[in-house]
Design a protein around this motif. Structure first.
Motif, PDB file in Angstrom:
ATOM      1  N   TRP A   1       1.055  -0.769  -0.365  1.00  0.00           N
ATOM      2  CA  TRP A   1       0.041   0.271   0.055  1.00  0.00           C
ATOM      3  C   TRP A   1       1.035   1.469   0.000  1.00  0.00           C
ATOM      4  CZ3 TRP A   1      -5.153   0.503  -1.637  1.00  0.00           C
ATOM      5  CH2 TRP A   1      -5.684  -0.881  -1.420  1.00  0.00           C
ATOM      6  N   GLU A   2       2.650   0.916   0.914  1.00  0.00           N
ATOM      7  CA  GLU A   2       2.678   2.874   0.207  1.00  0.00           C
ATOM      8  C   GLU A   2       2.727   3.672  -0.754  1.00  0.00           C
ATOM      9  OE1 GLU A   2       6.404   1.337   1.780  1.00  0.00           O
ATOM     10  OE2 GLU A   2       5.895   0.437   4.078  1.00  0.00           O
TER      11      GLU A   2
ATOM     12  N   GLU B   1       6.820  10.941 -10.373  1.00  0.00           N
ATOM     13  CA  GLU B   1       7.165   9.877  -9.625  1.00  0.00           C
ATOM     14  C   GLU B   1       6.676   9.078  -8.922  1.00  0.00           C
ATOM     15  OE1 GLU B   1       9.652  13.212 -10.732  1.00  0.00           O
ATOM     16  OE2 GLU B   1       8.338  13.440  -9.542  1.00  0.00           O
ATOM     17  N   ASN B   2       5.832   9.330  -8.280  1.00  0.00           N
ATOM     18  CA  ASN B   2       4.744   8.709  -7.922  1.00  0.00           C
ATOM     19  C   ASN B   2       3.935   7.540  -8.724  1.00  0.00           C
ATOM     20  OD1 ASN B   2       5.746   9.132  -5.687  1.00  0.00           O
ATOM     21  ND2 ASN B   2       4.494  10.018  -4.819  1.00  0.00           N
ATOM     22  N   GLU B   3       3.596   8.576  -9.506  1.00  0.00           N
ATOM     23  CA  GLU B   3       2.747   7.228 -10.696  1.00  0.00           C
ATOM     24  C   GLU B   3       3.556   6.620 -11.497  1.00  0.00           C
ATOM     25  OE1 GLU B   3       0.991   8.682 -15.303  1.00  0.00           O
ATOM     26  OE2 GLU B   3       0.790  10.486 -13.773  1.00  0.00           O
ATOM     27  N   ALA B   4       5.036   7.248 -11.965  1.00  0.00           N
ATOM     28  CA  ALA B   4       5.533   5.728 -12.252  1.00  0.00           C
ATOM     29  C   ALA B   4       5.759   4.754 -11.457  1.00  0.00           C
ATOM     30  CB  ALA B   4       6.970   6.712 -13.006  1.00  0.00           C
ATOM     31  N   ALA B   5       5.524   4.911 -10.068  1.00  0.00           N
ATOM     32  CA  ALA B   5       5.898   3.878  -9.498  1.00  0.00           C
ATOM     33  C   ALA B   5       4.471   2.521  -9.045  1.00  0.00           C
ATOM     34  CB  ALA B   5       5.563   4.185  -7.647  1.00  0.00           C
TER      35      ALA B   5
ATOM     36  N   PRO C   1       2.905   0.198 -12.464  1.00  0.00           N
ATOM     37  CA  PRO C   1       3.719  -1.067 -12.482  1.00  0.00           C
ATOM     38  C   PRO C   1       2.281  -2.114 -12.573  1.00  0.00           C
ATOM     39  CG  PRO C   1       5.237  -0.573 -12.397  1.00  0.00           C
ATOM     40  CD  PRO C   1       4.451   0.380 -12.217  1.00  0.00           C
ATOM     41  N   ALA C   2       1.490  -1.772 -11.751  1.00  0.00           N
ATOM     42  CA  ALA C   2      -0.106  -2.234 -11.376  1.00  0.00           C
ATOM     43  C   ALA C   2      -0.973  -2.502 -12.153  1.00  0.00           C
ATOM     44  CB  ALA C   2      -1.008  -1.268 -10.113  1.00  0.00           C
ATOM     45  N   LEU C   3      -0.336  -1.689 -13.375  1.00  0.00           N
ATOM     46  CA  LEU C   3      -1.226  -2.309 -13.946  1.00  0.00           C
ATOM     47  C   LEU C   3      -1.176  -3.719 -15.627  1.00  0.00           C
ATOM     48  CD1 LEU C   3      -2.522   1.768 -15.246  1.00  0.00           C
ATOM     49  CD2 LEU C   3      -3.306   0.375 -13.208  1.00  0.00           C
TER      50      LEU C   3
END
Length: 286
Positions: free
Chosen positions: A140-141, A153-157, A160-162
């Motif tokens: 969840w972080e 940057e946070n979007e790029a992290a 991968p969930a998609l």
């Protein structure tokens, strides 16, 4: 053989696709799916319960075969998904129901319950979280970070969930015999995630997930005051919502039935018979 109907109904100008089976006058089971799937996740559960119950499973807006407007056309929040679900229930004539929640289905169900608490006759939580203890921090972080700041940057992290590896992992992690899980399940999800613009839809919901935590105290108060029957049946090896989230229901629902099954996040794919047996036994008690 049980006949399962595949239908659509208009709600607020959008089409909501749903699967339905069982007697029209039977007690209603409302099945609310999670990410990244749809009512497709209930394709085996529906006929298994439809001899006794009117079983209804809608696709949320942006998922499955329901309308999937862009983020410019629809505000993708859990409040909005719950509002459409409430309209859907009115459209199909459902006033009382037992709700089966999984993943995203849980915060939608909690909003329905807080809006019309007397409508909910029972809660089945299958890895559907309502407590801080349920969050596995490592998973969840990145979501909390994106909710606080949707920077590139946070979007790029989160992106991968998609993708294939992450979606397949959701189905297979924690499953002792992965060969029991039908690969068509994640292929179905991946095809829908690949629709143009759906990545922005999912990112919007990731960002909004923080609002679900804010509701938890109200949900706990509803559980305490209503003493609605609760069955928490979880894959105990889930690395998204851990088993402590199931055990926590006892804090506000002392009579909650807790079943921890040797499985993962999508328990119906590997342990359908266990889930059906527990639901039948639990629901027959009230």
């Amino acid at each position: 053989m049980v006949v399962v109907h595949h239908r659509t109904v208009a709600v607020d100008g959008w089409e909501v696709f749903y699967r339905e089976a069982g007697p029209k006058d039977g007690p209603v089971m409302l099945l609310l799916h999670g990410y990244p799937t749809s009512s497709h996740m209930f394709r085996h559960l529906i006929p298994a319960l439809a001899d006794r119950y009117r079983v209804i499973a809608p696709d949320h807006i942006g998922f499955g075969r329901s309308s999937a407007p862009s983020v410019d056309e629809f505000e993708y929040t859990f409040d909005a998904l719950a509002r459409v679900t409430r309209g859907f229930l009115e459209a199909v004539g459902v006033e009382k129901y037992t709700v089966y929640t999984q993943d995203y289905g849980a915060p939608i169900a909690w909003r329905l319950a807080l809006g019309t608490p007397d409508a909910v006759e029972g809660v089945i939580s299958q890895n559907g979280n309502a407590y801080e203890e349920g969050f596995v921090p490592e998973f969840w972080e990145p979501i909390w970070a994106y909710g606080e700041n949707n920077s590139p940057e946070n979007e790029a992290a989160l992106r991968p969930a998609l993708e294939r590896e992450a979606v397949q992992w959701q189905y297979l992690h924690g499953v002792p015999e992965p060969s029991r899980v039908d690969p068509d399940a994640w292929e179905h999800d991946l095809a829908l995630l690949a629709r143009p613009g759906n990545d922005r839809v999912q990112l919007a919901l990731f960002a909004d997930y923080r609002t679900n935590r804010e509701l938890y105290p109200q949900v706990h108060e509803w559980l305490r005051s209503s003493q609605v029957p609760v069955l928490a049946i979880w894959g105990r090896n889930d690395e998204i919502f851990g088993p402590a989230g199931a055990e926590a229901f006892r804090r506000d629902s002392p009579d909650a039935r807790i079943e921890l099954i040797d499985g993962g996040h999508f328990l119906l794919e590997s342990n359908l018979d266990d889930v059906v047996s527990a639901i039948r036994d639990w629901r027959a008690s009230f």
